[in-house]
Design a protein around this motif. Structure first.
Motif, mmCIF file in Angstrom:
data_model
loop_
_atom_site.group_PDB
_atom_site.id
_atom_site.type_symbol
_atom_site.label_atom_id
_atom_site.label_comp_id
_atom_site.label_asym_id
_atom_site.label_seq_id
_atom_site.Cartn_x
_atom_site.Cartn_y
_atom_site.Cartn_z
ATOM 1 N N ARG A 367 0.838 -1.195 0.000
ATOM 2 C CA ARG A 367 0.000 0.000 0.000
ATOM 3 C C ARG A 367 0.878 1.252 0.000
ATOM 4 O O ARG A 367 1.983 1.242 0.535
ATOM 5 C CB ARG A 367 -0.881 -0.026 1.252
ATOM 6 N N ARG A 368 0.336 2.315 -0.565
ATOM 7 C CA ARG A 368 1.119 3.540 -0.732
ATOM 8 C C ARG A 368 1.753 4.011 0.580
ATOM 9 O O ARG A 368 2.907 4.427 0.615
ATOM 10 C CB ARG A 368 0.213 4.636 -1.293
ATOM 11 N N ASP A 369 1.016 3.904 1.693
ATOM 12 C CA ASP A 369 1.572 4.377 2.965
ATOM 13 C C ASP A 369 2.576 3.394 3.569
ATOM 14 O O ASP A 369 3.180 3.669 4.599
ATOM 15 C CB ASP A 369 0.444 4.697 3.967
ATOM 16 N N THR A 374 -2.052 -4.193 -1.051
ATOM 17 C CA THR A 374 -3.002 -3.693 -2.054
ATOM 18 C C THR A 374 -3.957 -4.810 -2.477
ATOM 19 O O THR A 374 -3.742 -5.988 -2.154
ATOM 20 C CB THR A 374 -2.255 -3.217 -3.302
ATOM 21 N N ASP A 375 -4.977 -4.441 -3.212
ATOM 22 C CA ASP A 375 -5.896 -5.442 -3.753
ATOM 23 C C ASP A 375 -5.161 -6.410 -4.678
ATOM 24 O O ASP A 375 -5.498 -7.588 -4.761
ATOM 25 C CB ASP A 375 -7.026 -4.754 -4.529
#
Lengths: 418, 418
Positions: A367-369, A374-375
């Motif tokens: 995930r970006r953070d 992610t999916d």
């Protein structure tokens, strides 16, 4: 009936399903009337001429291997140098192979073992000895190149997701007056695959696990503290899953598994979970707990993934096919041929593309953070933990794991000092 | 249909099957058309008037509780003082009970919770309020008096025996070139029941686990080192299971779970496994690994014992029977009525005989040398882990645990500051 002996060996950290691969190797070879010896403790057994005659095991025992964790013939952590630098060892190997008419060598392991298999495969040309050497994939770390996934990973991933889901329910129930932060330490020195699998246990920002820590992303303590505090304030508690190998931006491990020394000079062992728990307690004042499942996560055959088990069996059977077809320096790898429904097949790949390579998580899986999956990662991971394949349990309430007789083959050569 | 409300609450550390007890309580009461409220976070919810209306949950959700670990209504670690010293709280309790017509109070917990239940039971006489208070047993520690065993223990015991058996196979496979000593830390601050359960994983001196460490026996480090060394030399490796609460002869804990401070003044968390592993590494030079399953061992519903599950359900149903029959200050306990085959039944016992008592392992359960269990212990323990009762798994490969809606009951009283 092909003339010659097939030698099988297990290498590196064992898994919940590496014996399922062994079971498939032996059953496939028996079906083709090929004699199978197993080396005790991986390549060491081949060098020491410590070989096991698998024909002495009844078929029921070989079948039971498919539901028995650990490494039935013993494994090892040993790396051979190049043919040039370790020539005496390769000559010894050749002697042992000749003495027992070994024409097919199957080496079941991870990256380092693929390297060993690749080097052994060169014996064929170097010494003009008719040998087919096949690497067989295995690792809970899921970090082998080329293959879509690694047998052993799916079961460890399932163990991780199930355990984190269960422990999170415990924490949630107690958080009002007891533990507010729980840290689970997952294996993964360089790649965060198992921590990522924990992400399957929940969905959305409020469902546990709330924070995943990957070795692929630099660890920033202040940011982590802020995330923990925000989660506790929003959800009431915070479940963290940390890869053992997370590092700070300067490249240093957040916690050295080997540990340091205390003020008395005694070894103070500790992992990243204990370290993070202590830091959170000091910085945020929350009551903390942490878990370090260690070997439990890679031996938990009782909660194995059926997909993983099927793949472990398939690579074993394919390896025998490849070897008997004379394919040298290859590894059966898993190819994903469909997403919904998930489909896979096994194909040969050159060992040279796999040896010593390490597949970390693609950036698109994190995930970006940096604190979740992610999916896309979810779509990759989820089929790998699908399906249950519990072992048979006895009247005593325990899984019935088999212990082989491991009858040694009579030695024909003098001792070899390693 | 009896007039009045039954209030159910969960207290202390949760288990893999405490929700199965809750499920049985609610289903039994529903069958008798009795309204069931649940207190959020144990006695705290009763004091704060944070009550949950279980009638808002569909029957499918109540049934699914039977396979969901954790504590569905929240639990707490809170002890009430005597009626004299905490009079305001008891008066508040009474107010809440009156406001919601609570006539039956079921408190599901361990020793401390039995003490709370006993104190609440005195409200009946003290304030001439018609209340039947029933304690319901639960604890992975298996340390409640009177009852033959405690719901929650059998499943944690099964988790322990299965995990140790599996990890031991891993260690055995790797011992030649890697880890030689593995230490598993079991819960048990004062009683060694879970460490004892690990003993079911093997039999005889050479089968893992090789050394069990009980809080009931003083820990002698030199003797322990000698035993570890002898085991490694004889078997090739050594699996140790240590109760978290082992103490030296002078009564001090071998390792304080709360940890100490490092030279920077940072909290250094650590348990007995990490401590012992470090000491073994320093003293004997072996490569060591250790595991601390922590909450995993008490939330592992995926590997629950069927016997344990049945007992958790039975005490829930019995508690409703006792309460509705007007029995006050009692607890349904498990009575062993047969050994071979194992048989058990549930009977009422006075809370006064259970509250604040702690049942450690009988001397006859610990082997003379202090490092293992006797046949008598084996006969006691083995039926408790018997049978499997896996939860349903979803298409996603994960156990399908239920999350209740936990609809709050409208409050009728002003806030109460605890």
């Amino acid at each position: 009936m092909p003339s010659g002996t097939l030698l099988y060996a297990q290498s590196g950290g064992v898994t919940a399903v590496i014996n399922a691969t062994a079971s498939a190797v032996i059953q496939s070879a028996r079906a083709r009337r090929v004699r199978v010896l197993a080396a005790r403790n991986g390549i060491l057994g081949a060098l020491r001429e410590e070989l096991i005659d698998t024909s002495k095991e009844p078929i029921a025992a070989i079948r039971a291997l498919a539901h028995t964790p650990g490494g039935a013939f013993g494994s090892c952590r040993v790396k051979l140098k190049s043919l040039k630098d370790d020539r005496a060892k390769y000559e010894r190997l050749l002697e042992v192979f000749r003495a027992h008419d070994v024409r097919w060598f199957l080496y079941n392991g991870g990256n380092d073992s693929a390297d060993t298999a690749l080097k052994v495969s060169r014996l064929a040309r170097e010494f003009d000895y008719p040998l087919a050497c096949v690497g067989v994939p295995k690792t809970v770390d899921n970090d082998l190149a080329v293959t879509d996934c690694c047998p052993g990973f799916g079961s460890a991933a399932k163990y991780t997701a199930v355990s984190v889901r269960e422990a999170a329910l415990d924490v949630a129930a107690m958080a009002d007056t007891s533990t507010k932060v729980f840290v689970y330490e997952a294996m993964g020195r360089h790649a965060g695959w198992l921590a990522a699998a924990a992400g399957l246990a929940g969905n959305g920002a409020d469902e546990a696990p709330h924070l995943l820590l990957f070795p692929e992303r630099p660890f920033d303590e202040a940011d982590f503290f802020a995330k923990v505090r925000a989660t506790v304030e929003r959800v009431g508690y915070c479940v963290v899953v940390a890869s053992e190998g997370i590092r700070t931006a300067d490249g240093g491990f957040v916690a050295d598994a080997g540990g340091g020394k205390d003020s008395f000079g005694h070894t103070q062992l500790g992992g990243v979970a204990s370290h993070l728990a202590g830091r959170v307690k000091d910085a945020l004042g929350y009551k903390v707990h942490w878990a370090l499942p260690d070997y439990l996560q890679r031996s938990a055959r009782h909660v194995a993934s059926k997909t993983d088990l099927q793949q472990a069996i398939a690579v074993g059977a394919a390896a025998v096919d490849y070897a008997l077809a004379g394919m040298n320096a290859v590894m059966p790898v898993i190819v994903r041929t469909g997403e919904a429904p998930y489909r896979w097949t096994v194909q040969p790949a050159p060992l040279s593309k796999i040896a010593n390579k390490e597949k970390t998580m693609p950036a698109g899986f994190i995930r970006r953070d940096g604190y979740g999956i992610t999916d896309k990662a979810r779509r990759y991971l989820e089929p790998l933990i699908r399906g249950e394949a519990p072992p048979p349990y006895g009247r005593d309430g325990l899984p019935q794991y088999v212990a082989l007789k491991n009858v040694p083959v009579r030695r024909r050569l003098p001792d070899f000092v390693l």
